[in-house]
Scaffold this active site. Structure first.
Site, PDB file in Angstrom:
ATOM      1  N   HIS A 116       0.842  -1.205   0.000  1.00  9.84           N
ATOM      2  CA  HIS A 116       0.000   0.000   0.000  1.00  9.84           C
ATOM      3  C   HIS A 116       0.878   1.257   0.000  1.00  9.84           C
ATOM      4  O   HIS A 116       0.550   2.258  -0.621  1.00  9.84           O
ATOM      5  CB  HIS A 116      -0.901   0.013   1.237  1.00  9.84           C
ATOM      6  CG  HIS A 116      -1.867  -1.126   1.267  1.00  9.84           C
ATOM      7  ND1 HIS A 116      -3.235  -0.955   1.231  1.00  9.84           N
ATOM      8  CD2 HIS A 116      -1.671  -2.468   1.307  1.00  9.84           C
ATOM      9  CE1 HIS A 116      -3.835  -2.137   1.253  1.00  9.84           C
ATOM     10  NE2 HIS A 116      -2.899  -3.076   1.309  1.00  9.84           N
ATOM     11  N   ASP A 169      -6.152   5.281   2.636  1.00  9.86           N
ATOM     12  CA  ASP A 169      -6.307   3.863   2.329  1.00  9.86           C
ATOM     13  C   ASP A 169      -7.661   3.329   2.819  1.00  9.86           C
ATOM     14  O   ASP A 169      -8.187   3.791   3.834  1.00  9.86           O
ATOM     15  CB  ASP A 169      -5.197   3.110   3.055  1.00  9.86           C
ATOM     16  CG  ASP A 169      -4.816   1.846   2.341  1.00  9.86           C
ATOM     17  OD1 ASP A 169      -3.753   1.836   1.734  1.00  9.86           O
ATOM     18  OD2 ASP A 169      -5.606   0.891   2.395  1.00  9.86           O
ATOM     19  N   GLU A 192       2.440  -4.794 -12.274  1.00  6.36           N
ATOM     20  CA  GLU A 192       3.830  -4.524 -12.698  1.00  6.36           C
ATOM     21  C   GLU A 192       4.250  -5.556 -13.752  1.00  6.36           C
ATOM     22  O   GLU A 192       4.948  -5.236 -14.721  1.00  6.36           O
ATOM     23  CB  GLU A 192       4.771  -4.555 -11.492  1.00  6.36           C
ATOM     24  CG  GLU A 192       4.611  -3.322 -10.580  1.00  6.36           C
ATOM     25  CD  GLU A 192       5.180  -3.498  -9.173  1.00  6.36           C
ATOM     26  OE1 GLU A 192       5.928  -4.465  -8.942  1.00  6.36           O
ATOM     27  OE2 GLU A 192       4.866  -2.662  -8.306  1.00  6.36           O
ATOM     28  N   ALA A 196      -5.619 -12.806   1.287  1.00  3.88           N
ATOM     29  CA  ALA A 196      -6.342 -11.588   0.881  1.00  3.88           C
ATOM     30  C   ALA A 196      -7.027 -11.810  -0.481  1.00  3.88           C
ATOM     31  O   ALA A 196      -7.527 -12.899  -0.740  1.00  3.88           O
ATOM     32  CB  ALA A 196      -5.409 -10.384   0.881  1.00  3.88           C
TER      33      ALA A 196
HETATM   34  N1  UDP Z   1       8.533  -5.403  -3.955  1.00  5.68           N
HETATM   35  C1  UDP Z   1       9.829  -5.044  -4.247  1.00  5.68           C
HETATM   36  N2  UDP Z   1      10.826  -5.874  -3.848  1.00  5.68           N
HETATM   37  C2  UDP Z   1      10.609  -7.023  -3.173  1.00  5.68           C
HETATM   38  C3  UDP Z   1       9.273  -7.386  -2.891  1.00  5.68           C
HETATM   39  C4  UDP Z   1       8.261  -6.565  -3.297  1.00  5.68           C
HETATM   40  O1  UDP Z   1      10.076  -4.001  -4.862  1.00  5.68           O
HETATM   41  O2  UDP Z   1      11.571  -7.724  -2.841  1.00  5.68           O
HETATM   42  C5  UDP Z   1       7.425  -4.492  -4.324  1.00  5.68           C
HETATM   43  C6  UDP Z   1       6.696  -4.956  -5.567  1.00  5.68           C
HETATM   44  O3  UDP Z   1       7.306  -4.421  -6.727  1.00  5.68           O
HETATM   45  C7  UDP Z   1       5.297  -4.410  -5.307  1.00  5.68           C
HETATM   46  C8  UDP Z   1       5.150  -4.466  -3.799  1.00  5.68           C
HETATM   47  O4  UDP Z   1       6.472  -4.519  -3.283  1.00  5.68           O
HETATM   48  O5  UDP Z   1       5.229  -3.066  -5.740  1.00  5.68           O
HETATM   49  C9  UDP Z   1       4.395  -5.678  -3.310  1.00  5.68           C
HETATM   50  O6  UDP Z   1       3.040  -5.494  -3.516  1.00  5.68           O
HETATM   51  P1  UDP Z   1       2.060  -6.663  -3.929  1.00  5.68           P
HETATM   52  O7  UDP Z   1       0.695  -6.071  -4.027  1.00  5.68           O
HETATM   53  O8  UDP Z   1       2.551  -7.352  -5.121  1.00  5.68           O
HETATM   54  O9  UDP Z   1       2.164  -7.705  -2.765  1.00  5.68           O
HETATM   55  P2  UDP Z   1       1.992  -7.600  -1.172  1.00  5.68           P
HETATM   56  O10 UDP Z   1       3.353  -7.392  -0.644  1.00  5.68           O
HETATM   57  O11 UDP Z   1       1.073  -6.448  -0.895  1.00  5.68           O
HETATM   58  O12 UDP Z   1       1.437  -8.923  -0.801  1.00  5.68           O
END
Ligand code: UDP
Length: 492
Positions: free
Chosen positions: A18, A125, A379, A394
């Protein structure tokens, strides 16, 4: 009196998934000439400070505002981010604690008024439902930031309003989701655990989703061409503006290193590996910002990688407690014999935080084994990389549905066995099909088309660009009426 610029407050939930997109939004809005304050707690500020300072160095009017994390009994010290939540019980406590942020948050808004920098709009949020009351108190509009797709949000609104899954007998029994723009059949296994009425957080989310309707509108990290039917449906359903301004990762000025946390690998080293591989040959494996796989599952993935002999980049995150309470906790004993040799020859393992955008956007990447968090999904789409979809919690199951069945840009991971593990043979088969099979090829073709559409959407005149312009215009209107109101107030 006249305030220099419209001032927008951004307030993300305390989780990288987020914080990152809202940080992107902060930069995008500041790039449009607005003043932006990004609010988070002291413990999370370190993850975004560098990025915000970089924005300021480029003359963006962007500010980091830090709040003290409140504390409630039994919440472990230092528990300020979702990546340090070890159990459902602590998650519930964490969410309850966040309600206590309302008081310091409102104090901060009063202080901004004293400093002649009043906010004219609050983008908060979903998790901060109380922001509706705060916004009303300060007579400013509150927009909701949802870090999920319009497809998933449409399904969630339907589930929480109609509970069509209430009387299902088994996880696999299917049902038709009511009021969707196109027929959609799901099973209970596709839903998040919180959607069950007996879940301790059911009422919490029920309340949040209802509060959306009281807000001024929704800001979403998606683009119209990706899910037109669902964006239209959402707009009709909430009866409020839905600004689709994504993919945020494609916006100008978004860094690809140290995004959301500082990277545990130097960009040079990562690029050196990627540059030495053939185009579209590398499988990228990452499950988001939170540690979500067990030691046994790590072993199964390693076995699969050993069997396919495909070049790979694998991001491994251990629970923060695993290394704290047991400094000897190492992953190498989890690997099959000979695996480290294979890694030296063919792969790259990154322990901790990786520069995901840098990796995904490199031409050597040919597939992404992902948990389908929405940020990772969009992404991957923006980079034209097909996925193997492996959901954990989730709304990830719904994103899988979208990736696999609606957009057909990825393949599903096989189901877990009775031990809750996806075995190496299943991972191997999915990886081989994605990287070399016909289905993988077809998925790649479709995702490459979507990547083109994504670039057009954020370009000048594209749908996301237009949506952003309309959001900024709306913020200017709020700013002007606030100035007029304050002027009248001082005259009386
Ligand atoms: N991310 C990153 N490096 C990491 C792990 C995650 O840059 O080693 C970033 C990824 O590019 C994304 C976010 O963290 O922007 C993770 O969001 P996502 O919704 O995919 O998963 P969540 O962590 O919320 O389960």
């Amino acid at each position: 009196m006249g305030f220099s610029r419209p001032h927008v407050i951004l307030f993300p939930f305390l989780a990288q998934g987020h914080m990152i997109p809202l940080l992107d939004i902060a930069k995008v809005l500041a790039g449009c000439g607005l003043r932006v304050s990004y609010v988070t707690t002291h413990g999370n500020a370190c993850h975004v400070r560098t990025s915000i300072n970089e924005g300021r160095a480029l003359s963006l009017d962007i500010h980091l505002v830090e709040l003290e994390m409140p504390w409630v009994e039994r919440l472990p010290q230092g528990c300020e981010n979702m990546d340090s939540i070890p159990s459902l019980e602590i998650f519930i406590l964490f969410l309850m604690t966040l309600k206590k942020l309302q008081e310091p948050f409102e104090k901060m808004l009063y202080q901004l008024i004293d400093e002649q920098q009043p906010a004219c709009c609050l983008i908060a949020d979903l998790f901060f439902g109380w922001c509706n009351e705060t916004a009303e108190k300060f007579q400013i509009p509150r927009l909701v930031f949802h870090g999920i797709s319009s497809f998933a949000l449409s399904v969630e609104y339907s589930l929480w309003s109609h509970l069509p899954h209430k009387s299902l007998k088994s996880e696999q029994e299917t049902f038709l989701v009511p009021e969707m723009p196109t027929p959609l059949v799901l099973s209970k296994a596709n839903l998040s655990k919180e959607a069950d009425e007996s879940h301790p957080l059911f009422l919490f989310f029920d309340d949040l989703l209802k509060r959306d309707k009281e807000s001024w509108g929704i800001v979403a990290n998606t683009f119209y061409e990706l899910e037109p039917v669902y964006v239209d449906h959402l707009r009709k359903y909430v009866g409020k503006p839905v600004w689709t301004i994504g993919p945020l990762s494609l916006s100008k000025g978004i860094e690809s290193i140290d995004r959301g946390k500082s990277s545990d690998i130097k960009a040079d080293k990562c690029l050196q590996y990627l540059d030495s591989q053939r185009p579209r040959s590398v499988l990228y494996i990452s499950f988001g910002s939170q540690p979500c796989i067990s030691d046994k599952q790590i072993s199964e993935i390693a076995l699969a990688l050993q069997a396919i002999e495909q070049p790979f980049i694998w991001i491994i995150k251990l629970p923060s407690d695993a290394t704290k309470t047991n400094p000897q906790h190492k992953v190498s004993p989890l690997f099959p014999s000979g695996f480290e040799e294979i890694t030296k020859k063919k792969g790259l393992i990154i322990m901790g935080w990786a520069p995901q955008l840098l990796i995904l956007s490199h031409p050597s990447i040919g597939g992404f084994l992902t948990h389908c968090g929405w940020n990772s999904t969009i992404e991957s789409i923006s980079s034209g990389v097909p996925m193997i979809a492996w959901p954990f919690f989730a709304e990830q199951n719904l994103n899988v549905k979208m990736v696999v069945d609606v957009l057909r840009i990825g393949l599903p991971i096989p189901l877990c066995d009775h031990e809750g593990l996806v075995r190496w043979e299943g991972i191997k088969n999915a990886a081989l099909e994605l990287m070399h099979g016909e289905e993988g090829q077809a998925a790649r073709g479709r995702v490459l088309e979507l990547a083109e559409a994504a670039k057009k959407a954020v370009g000048i005149g594209g749908s996301s660009h237009k949506s952003l312009v309309s959001l900024v215009e709306q913020i200017h209107k709020w700013h002007t009426s606030m100035e007029q109101y304050m002027e009248n107030d001082t005259q009386h």
